[in-house]
Design a protein around this motif. Structure first.
Motif, short mmCIF file in Angstrom:
data_model
loop_
_atom_site.label_atom_id
_atom_site.label_comp_id
_atom_site.label_asym_id
_atom_site.label_seq_id
_atom_site.Cartn_x
_atom_site.Cartn_y
_atom_site.Cartn_z
N GLU A 66 -6.75 -64.13 34.50
CA GLU A 66 -7.55 -64.56 35.64
C GLU A 66 -8.68 -63.58 35.88
N ASP A 77 -11.52 -62.89 38.89
CA ASP A 77 -11.70 -63.27 40.29
C ASP A 77 -13.17 -63.60 40.60
N ASP A 93 -16.54 -56.15 32.32
CA ASP A 93 -17.12 -57.37 32.90
C ASP A 93 -18.51 -57.03 33.40
N PHE A 103 -20.14 -56.75 37.08
CA PHE A 103 -20.33 -55.33 37.39
C PHE A 103 -19.00 -54.65 37.74
N ARG A 128 -15.02 -57.53 40.24
CA ARG A 128 -14.05 -58.60 40.44
C ARG A 128 -12.84 -58.28 39.58
N GLU A 129 -11.68 -58.59 40.12
CA GLU A 129 -10.46 -58.23 39.40
C GLU A 129 -10.32 -59.07 38.14
N LEU A 130 -9.84 -58.40 37.09
CA LEU A 130 -9.56 -59.06 35.83
C LEU A 130 -8.11 -58.74 35.53
N ASP A 131 -7.34 -59.78 35.28
CA ASP A 131 -5.89 -59.59 35.18
C ASP A 131 -5.48 -59.08 33.79
#
Lengths: 261, 261, 261, 261
Positions: A83, A85, D75, D79, D82-85
């Motif tokens: 995922e 976000d 990412d 920048f 945002r969270e990346l799982d």
């Protein structure tokens, strides 16, 4: 998954394709595409470089297979399986651009994109998260209200497509074990993946009886317009052949059908 | 650049826009877009993320500015300014997917992409290299034969567009110094970039007289359907305003005109 | 290729490894690494994600194989096989960062990077272009003057390494056909790739006799400190086994040797 | 934030730098770096191309400023905000490779990386999520046990660093409003960003009194070894100058101090 459903005499078989990237092949698209009635073409974000997109769409056209777009989270290294976000605005923009890539390839080949099926973590999130489902459905509708949205049968994804006024296609799986609650068994657990024989039996049960037998032996009602063959399984081609044989032997036509309602 | 050409009463002003990426802004699109008659929107390969593409196209639509695609080499870190030795098939596919991204954004906004102008190293290579020029022209035509190809005036790029049966638009530059041989002075040399006043005079000479005064004082004949304002110049907005004032003051309409022939 | 050279009793066998990316495997590193004496690990620019870099370095360490870095042009989709017109400063920076990635993985595993071998289009360009060769050699030296530079035998790459004061290792190929002029036959031509038996004979000729038999039957003198087994060949493991057997049978030790000089 | 703490006569001022990418500048590194005592250099994953990494490290060295690595989620478009799982293994590998990039640049310049400070969504997640904090701390320790871990004061990030046996540096913020619960006010709310005068007062309170005045007027105890100046603020340089003046005027030395314990 408790809706009663009549026996049917036609079903769509779909496969996720075009998931190679640059020098790295994936799947057996050349062998698999002739065996299905519709394909979902990776759009360059989770997989699929431009040359692969064009080649894959051309291959589908040459076999008379219906072309769809298969957008995912923009994360090549994670293959769209984790995922990310994204804000709704960023997700919407990403979807528009991804679908646009396959639309351009389709236009080049003289056809059009008929449907959109999200990939991986985006597919799963849309199945359970209303905001994600709505963002997807509205992006698809605003881009082209004639597109069909493909999602997990009886999930939020389908509900959002209906709410957006889109035609939709509900998806079930031939080659994955269902649990008693209707979810798919995690790939990390034993018995999650079915072989050709079991997949063929499950496909037939889905298409003809609108049921599947879950891992605990219970029988679930399942409504599906399309059955997915996972192209990244090593058995994908054997599974597709067994599924086809079972369906055709039972008098069920394999065809990409027009959307509900 | 020796073709005689009549005085004209209309010219297109174009700008390269949408060249921000993620958190990094570039250019002054909000101020510049209202001042031009057409824009070339970066497609995500050399610059421009999906959200930027959608926002930029929407901005152009809101100002009644004609939308074009601005594809480049797929090389963000190099901003499409360094050559990448792509095969013709890979370049073709990249162009189709890039243009498709802007086409999808345009469709979302209720308009269509009218033209394609290559970016940076691809623009320069197409101007001098027949194979590159032909690959571009044929990709554009095969995607949509109604698209207009924008290229350096009187270059191989234009010749390839003509040979492919495309409408084309020949481009000259208001804000760059020409050399006596018709080339642009390298940005690395002094005097390469013109300020607002000189740019306005050069734009007027191009539009009205079909000439430019080169760095050595000689007068060149130049044929142009469109004049580029570089959005990445710090003076871009001042230049665009000065150019507009000069053209309008001379009775020349600024409009995105239909293609030749 | 006219330098006289004595028979030798030891040679390095190297392989390019770690060229998977995200979900896409490449090569047979698990089987190939135990068969060679040194490896060149892709650094994330043309191939190799961070997890692959760490896993590959750990695998090499576990087999006692010498670790090197294998930097390439930053172009995943093109696998570093197409030229990218980088400035010397950008190329230098890219090399430092790429080698740094493998150095960090090596440090994590308790070893150090011993050598650097450029990949693909960068390797080929360095072999013939002095500026590229010098940029590489100086970047390697400035990062760590103890690193060994691996390059095409008797090429500009080696000359630049020598000029920079680096130790170097000259490379020849077991599994590729040489032409009479000492170049490798293009992969696009028939007979370019040798099978296990021919590769074994060629490796033995290189190691023991310092010669190869070219495609026209002529015998070339070739000086090599290391012989490359291409890991992306379908026969890579069979070739490596045949080459090992031939060398060991002739009393030649396979070991990553210290640099000349 | 209720720990009593003595008045101190020295504090570190740090800034996140090197966050340009390719053609897109960010921040005012040239002006800001001379004003701080340590910098955190973006590693190419959320920002920072190789040439920027080398240039930024060289700039820090030329001003005698301590160099750290500033790794983030891979990412660029987001920048790293945002969270990346990511799996722990993938996160660990990404960190090792990112830190390795800055280590190589530091080695080239004759210095070493002294600390690691995660960026953006990764920083925030590490502050509250034990598994993320532990993955980071162990990756840093396994790469080099002499590295200092920088994290939000009194957060899980610091606890994990202590548990891993790392030296650590607790961070507070001069230019952001604190809420009464010790969290930072969201950038989306009014008053989140402090101007030079308020930032100087807050920095002095942190350094001398170990307190901050929260948005509701209450006074919080805060323990900090280092104070961050956000380089992406338009006021960054003015803030840094005001903070310096306030600290120096109060007899507090600005220096990158050795880690606690």
């Amino acid at each position: 998954m408790d809706r009663l459903a009549a026996t049917r005499d036609e079903i769509d078989l779909n496969a996720d394709v075009g998931e190679s990237f640059g020098p790295w092949p994936m799947g057996a698209d050349d062998d698999l595409i002739p065996l299905v009635s519709s394909v979902n073409v990776a759009c360059g974000a989770h997989a699929g470089d431009p040359a692969t997109i064009l080649r894959t769409v051309a291959l589908a056209i040459s076999h008379g297979v219906v072309v769809g777009a298969h957008p995912g989270y923009p994360d090549l290294a994670g293959f769209g399986r984790r995922e990310l976000d994204m804000t709704p605005a960023d997700l919407r923009a990403s979807l528009v651009v991804q679908i646009g890539a396959v639309q351009a390839a389709a236009r080049l080949g003289g056809t059009t994109v008929r449907h959109v099926k999200p990939h991986g973590a985006l597919y799963n999130r849309a199945a359970r998260d209303e905001r994600t489902a709505t963002t997807i459905a509205e992006a698809v509708r605003d881009l082209d209200p004639g597109l069909v949205l493909v999602g997990l049968a009886e999930s939020r994804s389908i509900a959002a497509g209906r709410a957006a006024g889109l035609a939709f296609s509900e998806e079930a799986f031939a080659d994955r074990r269902y649990e008693a609650d209707g979810s798919l068994r995690s790939r990390l657990r034993a018995g999650a993946l079915l072989g050709p024989e079991d997949a063929a039996a499950q496909a037939l049960a889905i298409a003809r009886d609108r049921t599947v037998v879950a891992g605990d032996g219970s029988r679930l009602s399942v409504r599906a317009d399309t059955i997915c063959i996972h192209g990244d399984s090593p058995d994908a081609v054997a599974i597709a052949m067994a599924v086809r044989a079972a369906l055709i032997g039972a008098g069920i036509r394999i065809a990409s059908r027009p959307p509900d309602g």
